[in-house]
Design an enzyme around this catalytic site. Structure first.
Site, PDB file in Angstrom:
ATOM      1  N   ARG A   1       0.828  -1.091   0.027  1.00 29.87           N
ATOM      2  CA  ARG A   1      -0.187  -0.199  -0.045  1.00 29.87           C
ATOM      3  C   ARG A   1       0.834   1.131   0.029  1.00 29.87           C
ATOM      4  O   ARG A   1       1.981   1.100   0.622  1.00 29.87           O
ATOM      5  CB  ARG A   1      -1.096  -0.007   1.231  1.00 29.87           C
TER       6      ARG A   1
ATOM      7  N   SER B   1       8.017  -5.019   6.775  1.00 29.45           N
ATOM      8  CA  SER B   1       7.958  -6.017   7.736  1.00 29.45           C
ATOM      9  C   SER B   1       8.452  -7.429   7.519  1.00 29.45           C
ATOM     10  O   SER B   1       7.987  -8.437   7.345  1.00 29.45           O
ATOM     11  CB  SER B   1       6.214  -6.353   7.872  1.00 29.45           C
TER      12      SER B   1
ATOM     13  N   ASP C   1       6.139  -3.695  10.967  1.00 30.71           N
ATOM     14  CA  ASP C   1       4.690  -3.531  11.245  1.00 30.71           C
ATOM     15  C   ASP C   1       4.327  -3.471  12.656  1.00 30.71           C
ATOM     16  O   ASP C   1       3.299  -2.979  13.049  1.00 30.71           O
ATOM     17  CB  ASP C   1       3.735  -4.735  10.578  1.00 30.71           C
TER      18      ASP C   1
END
Ligand code: ADP
Length: 833
Positions: free
Chosen positions: A505, A566, A620
């Site tokens: 994203r 992550s 994350d």
């Protein structure tokens, strides 16, 4: 009107089932603790004792496990001395026990343990299958010192007095339940029974969690409705006729058992008699006869009524019966009497149908079925041999519960055989339960186990933090260079990339006084790219950024950029992160060992994108902690439970061996998914976990994660289900080829299956997709497996978290620590518990 009666019956049933209203309910819906119907695998020798109106029947049944096709049955009837029914309770049970002894002496039975089922046809309050207090005597019995006592114990003591120590009373049931079980055949279970004799009652297999008076919460339980008392609170007053009122007033229990007095054979003759009396008084019948005889209670027997309604012989029978009473009936009188008898019997049948329809609709609804197909055992002198009652019962039930298809089965052998089945099923269930428990036992962690996991996690944390010991730790404890959590006053506009989850994203985040504003776009990264070269991967990322900036008019601005990346990284600064290894299916070449910020900058240069200012690379878990921290300053822990699992927390700088400086705190990315990779959790792993691990691309790695996270829970469940099938404990042991396929049982199924309530439709649909024909018991067992696996996952996660918070508390020298944990991950968010 019958629809209305059905509706009222349903209401009365709900009242009886609910814990809150049970005490006031007329239809008492008594739990029987019978939780299954026969499946044909039952085998062994059983003893049945049936207490009847004037005798005791003792029965020996041998089941061969062959679908109950050819049970061997022997029985003997012992008539009861008349005074016993009203005598001392002790005498009654001594008598029964003596019958058992005589019976066994007569057949020189072996001395191994002999389970006994007791048919005791009175209302009892069960708390187990083998524990039931008599609520009150009826049917002419009134032995002293029995009401309120445990009947099983009374019988067992009496049997022990006879020194029959090998005889073990394992089940007590009433005659209705016996009927239901009698009508159950292998592969064709009977789940409803109706008794309409001198009294009336019904029972059915209910969803156990709706039987609030019982402790059980899963699966099914047979409920004895005790529907004879339906209407005792006045709910039937608008259908009671003056004749019913007369019958009731003349009965030994006026005002009670109102439904029973409309349908059971003890009263139908009486209702007819009162109709005849009224019509004679109006000179509509028996003109010229002395009708005084009709005032005598009981002159019309049910057998006569049943013969009169017979179409062919009925008229002649009417004449015979009336003349026997000294009446002189005309042809028209006989015809009318036949019509009256038909009306009374028909009404009884339609009312039974209304009650039965209520039961069926209730079952259909609570099993979340569109259509219920069910067998109904019927034991009734009105039914046997008299087609009219049966026909009406069948057709009116269809009319009132069109969503149900009930097949009525006449009970052939009374209740004794059914009692043997109840007993056999109880033994089968106990044996199966034992085996299931054995399979699941290794997954059930004790408090001590969890405390040990907590202590081990703590130990690994210390090792990971130490400069020298870090290499030996399974928990890497990576410094993040994030040294503070937000206080909520942070403002500005930022560009964000999020890589490493299921999606990539790009986001634009504006933090202003009036809150946080976000715009974002998800970009798919094809597998060819995630598993291609690093250059192509990072080029693709830059292209996505450029597309996003174009769409949001950001090409002229240089916004500070945060990069949620992550994967395990060795950070050398807030904006410098060397990739240690790819996980989650990524394998782009040329990246491991490189600084990902550098890789991103180089790609930007290749694409001539000059406005990229990477300020921070975060894991994350850190992102989760920080975003929750914006709203809650106490948030100093981040936890992820999604595809994988990981955690981070604020550690004292002085404890962080890998980074210089003693002041303040730094967020540590624990990478706790790898906890146990050094063998310290080996005794927690089960065979199922080992099977799952072996089939992963990183066998032996991320062992803690493989007990907890979304990528693995479905797989663990799948392996347990396979083991249960193999042990014949699930799906009748039928092989399930689809269940052999890796990944076919998804973790999201656990969420759907474990949702509050039984969610049976979901369970069934999921299992059906896997081409598994699940019985209700199968569904319940699958649910138990899912619950066991989820519970363990959550407990292990909690043990890890407990180690973290304990360390933080000790770090700060506090007696009590108040801290918030920011949590993200679809498993955490979607799983109901
Ligand atoms: P990631 O961890 O990859 O960033 P998520 O947090 O969305 O992404 O987690 C995805 C994982 O969540 C999937 O691997 C799947 O196992 C699990 N999952 C998806 N839906 C559900 C659900 N309804 N209940 C429980 N787990 C789910």
């Amino acid at each position: 009107m019958l629809q209305v009666v059905k509706g009222r019956m349903l209401q009365a049933m709900h009242k009886g089932l609910s814990r809150q209203t049970h005490a006031q309910a007329n239809v008492r819906m008594l739990p029987t603790y019978i939780c299954s119907t026969p499946d044909g695998t039952e085998k062994g020798d059983l003893l049945v004792v049936e207490l009847c109106q004037s005798h005791v029947r003792i029965m020996w049944v041998t089941l061969l496990g062959d679908g109950n096709q050819s049970p061997q049955v022997m029985y003997k009837i012992f008539s009861m001395p008349g005074d016993i029914m009203q005598g001392k309770g002790e005498a009654l049970f001594d008598f029964i026990a003596q019958c058992v002894r005589q019976f066994l002496a007569g057949i020189s039975s072996p001395q191994h343990r002999l389970p006994l089922g007791f048919v005791f046809p009175f209302s009892c309050r069960h708390t187990r299958l083998d524990k039931a207090e008599l609520i009150s005597w009826s049917k002419g019995f009134s032995c002293s010192d029995v009401e309120g006592k445990d009947i099983v114990q009374l019988l067992q003591s009496a049997i022990n007095k006879q020194e029959l120590y090998h005889v073990d009373v394992v089940a007590l049931m009433n005659d209705t339940v016996g009927t239901m079980m009698t009508c159950s055949m292998a592969g064709k279970p009977c789940e409803v029974a109706l008794v309409v004799g001198t009294g009336t009652n019904s029972c059915f297999m209910a969803m156990a969690q709706q039987v609030e008076m019982a402790e059980e919460t899963s699966g099914q339980m047979c409920v004895s409705t005790e529907w004879g008392c339906f209407g005792d609170d006045g709910t039937l007053s608008d259908i009671l006729t003056p004749y019913d009122q007369c019958v009731d007033e003349e009965s030994s229990n006026p005002g009670e058992k109102r439904f029973e007095k409309l349908v059971s054979s003890l009263y139908l003759g009486e209702i007819v008699r009162h109709v005849l009396t009224a019509l004679a008084a109006e000179k509509a019948l028996f003109i010229g006869s002395n009708v005084a005889v009709l005032r005598t209670k009981g002159v019309l027997k049910i057998q006569q009524v049943l013969e009169i309604i017979d179409n062919e012989e009925g008229m002649a029978e009417a004449r015979r019966a009336l003349e026997a009473l000294g009446l002189r009936p005309s042809e028209r009188d006989c015809c009318r009497v036949q019509q009256i008898c038909q009306a009374v019997v028909s009404r009884a049948a339609t009312l039974c149908a209304a009650g039965l329809a209520a039961i069926l609709s209730h079952m259909c609804q609570s099993q979340e079925l569109k259509r219920l197909v069910v067998n109904v055992g019927v034991d009734s002198e009105l039914y046997r041999g008299h087609t009219r009652f049966g026909e009406i019962l069948q057709s009116v039930t269809e009319l009132l519960a069109p969503e149900c298809m009930a097949t009525l089965l006449p009970s052939i052998d009374g209740t004794g055989w059914g009692a043997a089945m109840v007993t056999a099923v109880a033994l089968r269930l106990a044996a199966q339960r034992h085996e299931v428990d054995q399979v699941l036992a290794p997954l059930r962690l004790s408090r001590a186990d969890l405390q040990r996991v907590q202590a081990l996690m703590r130990q690994e944390m210390e090792l990971g933090l130490g400069w020298e010991s870090n290499a030996n730790a399974s928990v890497r404890m990576l410094p993040t260079y994030v040294c503070g959590t937000p206080n909520g006053t942070e403002r500005g506009e930022f560009l964000v990339l999020d890589l490493g989850g299921t999606n990539f994203r790009v986001l634009l985040v504006r933090m202003a006084k009036d809150g946080i504003h976000m715009a974002s776009k998800i970009y798919v990264i094809p597998t060819t790219i995630t598993q291609g070269t690093g250059e192509v991967l990072f080029d693709h990322i830059i292209e996505c950024i450029m597309d996003f900036q174009l769409k949001h008019n950001l090409t002229e601005q240089v916004l500070p950029l945060g990069f949620t990346f992550s994967f395990p990284c060795q950070q050398l600064g807030l904006d410098k992160a060397v990739l240690l290894s790819w996980t989650k299916g990524f394998s782009a070449s040329g990246c491991v060992g490189q600084d990902v910020v550098q890789l991103l900058q180089e790609a930007a240069q290749r694409k001539q994108h000059l406005g990229l200012k990477v300020v921070a690379v975060v894991n994350d878990t850190v992102g989760t902690m920080m975003s929750c921290g914006y709203d809650d300053p106490k948030c100093e822990i981040g936890l992820i439970v999604g595809t994988g699992t990981n955690a981070c927390y604020m550690e004292e700088m002085q404890n962080v061996g890998a980074v210089e400086g003693e002041q303040g705190r730094m967020c540590i990315n624990m990478e706790w998914g790898a906890f146990g990779d050094n063998g310290c959790l080996d005794d927690i792993f089960t065979d199922f976990d080992r099977l799952v691990d072996e089939k992963t691309i990183n066998a032996g790695k991320q062992r803690f994660e493989k007990l907890i996270s979304g990528m693995y829970l479905g797989e663990i469940v799948r392996h347990i289900l396979l083991a249960l099938v193999e042990k014949q404990l699930l799906f009748r042991g039928k092989p399930c080829p689809k269940l052999q396929i890796k990944g076919i049982f998804q973790t999201k199924f656990l969420s759907a299956i474990e949702i509050d309530g039984l969610a049976l439709r979901q369970v069934r649909a999921i299992l059906q997709d896997l081409e598994l024909q699940a019985s209700l018991e199968d569904s319940v067992l699958v649910r138990e497996v899912c619950q066991t696996v989820s519970l363990r996952a959550a407990q292990l996660c909690a043990a890890g978290l407990a180690a973290v918070v304990e360390k933080m508390r000790e770090n700060r020298g506090l007696a009590q620590l108040a801290v918030t944990v920011g949590v993200d991950g679809t498993l955490y968010k979607m799983h109901p518990w």
